[in-house]
Structure formats: C-alpha cells, structure tokens
Design an enzyme around this catalytic site. Structure first.
Site: not given
Ligand SMILES: *Cc1c(COP(=O)(O)O)cnc(C)c1O
Length: 378
Positions: A183
């Site tokens: 991210k």
């Molecule tokens: C990555 C993601 C999540 C979940 O996040 P994690 O930290 O991997 O649990 C939820 N929604 C979206 C749109 C994502 O890209």
C-alpha cells in the site's frame, strides 16, 4: 532475462529500520507510547481527524462496521470493484451486502446506483477509493444522509489523496486505511479507522480491545477491586503493536515523497501509452488529487488476458484489481448472479494494473511501457 518486477513493493529506509530497532530495545512492544504517537502522526495527514490504529485494513473495516452498529438484518451498500474484505467484514457482522454499480471511467461507486440501492435497512454506504482516486464523496454523502445511513470510505488505496482540496479522512463518517506492504505506506500488516465522531471512535477503540471497560465511572460493578475490568459488548484483539507503529510513524514522514514519486511514474505511463489505440489510460476527475496506489490500464478488444500473460512472461508482475466481489463463490452460493453490476464487470474484464511503487525507477517504467507497446505492435 531482466529481474522480476513486482506490481507493488514496500520502500524501507535506514531511518525506518532505526525507528523499529529503537522500540525493540525499549519497554513497550505493544500498547505503549508508539501507538498513541502513530495515531497522532496519522491525524496530521487526515486534517486532524483522529485515528484508531489496528492490525490490518481488514480489521479496520471489521472495527468500523462494528462502530457503526452493523448487525443482523442491516444492509450495507458497496462497490463490487474492491478487495473482498470491504464486503466480507460487514457480512461477518450479519449484514446483507447490496452491491451497487460503479462509474464506467473511474471504477468508483456510482452515486446514482447507490441511491437506487438504499432501503430503510441500509446502515452503511461504503465507498472505495479505487486506485487511490477518491470516490464521489459529496454525492455519496447526500445518498447516505437521505437514507439515514453512515458513510464509510474504504481508503486502503488513498491515504494522502484529496477531494476538492480536503484530505481523505475528513470526508466520511468512518474512513479505513490499510498499511499492508504494497500500500501507499506500510507497517508490514496494519490499518486504522478514522472518524470525526467521538462516539464512533469510542466504539472503535472498544472493539479493538475485547470491548473491555476500564473507566470506573462507566463500569457496572466499579467496587469489585482495583483489578476490575468488564465487557459490555463483544470485541476482538486488533491492537497494532508499538514495533509496527514506529515503522508507521517513520513511513508517514516519507508520505509526501511517496506521493510525488507515484505521481511522476503515473504521468510517465500516461505519456508512454496515451497514443496506443488499444488501451485506455486512467481517468482523473478535476476534484481529485490522488495519491495513486495503482495504475489501472484498461485493455480493449478482449486482449487483457493475452497482455497479462505476455507481460508476466517477460517478468513484469502485472495484477488484476479486482474480480467483482460477488463473483466469489461465497457470494454466488448466497444467490448473487453475474450480470448484477455491468459496469464493474466490464471494468474488471479490461483492467490490468501496471507496476507502481515509490522505488520503481524510470527505466523500470520504460521497460513496462516498451513491453506494452511491442505487444500491440506500436
Ligand atoms: C488491501 C485492501 C483491504 C484490506 O487491507 P489488509 O491490510 O490487506 O487487510 C481492504 N480494501 C481494499 C480496497 C484493499 O485494497
């Protein structure tokens, strides 16, 4: 053959490593001062709106829906063009998920479709800032308000983005972030819930820590003894440790540099691909200043899979974001049918995310551009 290029990857500096080792040598590995510091550092990037740090973006969604009081019989209206957690976290609270279609160009929840989907039972309208581009948050705010629902923004892609000059975190009743490794910034695993409402924040903090009530004034049996804590509503353990919060605070200092670099690479892809007749480069609304998490190229003429295989064959780690959430068998088994959200399905059938991360070099990006162009013979 050249080195494999992932579609996303963390950028960890010597300062990040020093921040983590400092906590490892200290007294608090978890629930200590680095957590409160990370939460206040985060608020500097959300227009001052306070944050509750949790263990993942998925945990953030589960906590946010809990704070919103989502339960059996409630409905949550959301976009199918997202990671399944946006829907799954509400389904686990017993909600019925109502998928509303996306806008054909941005891939974000279409306010008109959301308006048509709300009912008296709608508790939350959950938008997703797809690729980092904020959803139509003013129009969606109206839809949620008129339905008597809360507006949630799954901002797993969009920390650092703004909409009409206002930072993500100030726009919805509940905003959730993910700090997974790929991210915009990372704590390895981690996430946060942000809310301007003291009541929602209290509920989020309680759910993060088993629902434990330690404040004697709020306890039912305050005279039990000095050790006493009691649970008034169920919760879970979603506490983000100090070790990871220290990494988060250090990464936040680099967030604007990450945003600049992602924007440069995004522009480089645009410039290198805009004349290719068989693709569409990503769309940006005038109101949005995105922190681009993804570069969602759209491949026309039914050739997305062939281009995916071609680029993967050349060691370029392209991805597809996302299969419509209701195509997952868990939703199919509940009776959700293909064809429900035609725009999202078309978007999915064309989408290919090119590698995008802060440490990607210009020559890496040019290698991707050349590989796409040569596939189309231009
Ligand atoms: C990555 C993601 C999540 C979940 O996040 P994690 O930290 O991997 O649990 C939820 N929604 C979206 C749109 C994502 O890209």
């Amino acid at each position: 053959m050249s080195e494999f290029l992932p579609y996303g990857r963390q950028s960890v500096s010597d300062e990040d490593i020093a921040a983590v080792t400092e906590v490892l040598r200290g007294d608090w590995l978890t629930t200590g001062p680095a957590v409160t510091r990370f939460e206040s550092d985060l608020a500097e990037h959300t227009g001052g709106v306070p944050a509750v740090a949790v263990t993942s973006g998925t945990a953030a969604l589960h906590v946010a829906y809990a704070a919103a009081g989502v339960g059996n019989g409630d409905e949550v209206v959301t976009s199918p063009l997202t990671f399944v957690a946006t829907a799954a976290a509400a389904a686990l609270h017993g909600a019925k998920i109502v998928f509303a279609d996306t806008e054909p160009d941005t891939g974000n929840l279409d306010p008109a479709a959301a308006r048509a989907a709300v009912t008296k039972r709608t508790r939350v309208v959950a938008a997703v800032d797809y690729a980092g581009h904020p959803a139509e948050l003013d129009a969606l705010r109206d839809v949620a308000d008129e339905a008597g629902a809360l507006l949630l923004e799954d901002a797993a892609h969009s920390i650092g983005s703004t909409w009409r000059g206002k930072p993500v975190g100030t726009l919805a009743d509940l905003t959730t972030f993910s700090f997974f490794a790929t991210k915009n910034l990372t704590t390895a695993e981690g996430g946060a819930v942000v809310s301007p409402s003291a009541r929602l924040l209290d509920r989020a903090r309680a759910f993060r820590n088993h629902g434990l009530v330690r404040d004697r004034d709020s306890q039912r049996h305050p005279d039990e003894g000095g050790w006493h804590q009691e649970v008034h509503a169920f919760g879970l353990n979603y506490r983000l440790p100090d070790v990871l919060c220290a990494l988060g605070s250090s990464q936040l200092r680099r967030l604007s540099a990450f945003k600049r670099r992602r924007a440069e690479l995004h522009a480089r892809y645009d410039a290198g691909l805009k004349d290719v007749a068989d693709v569409l480069t990503p769309m940006r609304r005038a109101e949005a200043d995105p922190m681009w998490h993804l570069y969602p190229l759209r491949v026309l003429g039914g050739r997305r899979k062939a281009l995916y295989d071609h680029l993967r064959g050349q060691g370029i780690g392209v991805q597809v974001n996302y299969i419509p959430a209701y195509w997952h068998p868990v939703f199919a088994d509940l009776g959700y049918r293909r064809g429900l959200c035609p725009n999202a399905e078309t978007y999915y059938s064309q989408e290919l995310s090119l590698p995008l991360f802060a440490d990607l070099t210009d020559s890496d990006a040019d290698r991707v551009i050349d590989a796409v162009r040569s596939f189309f013979g231009v």
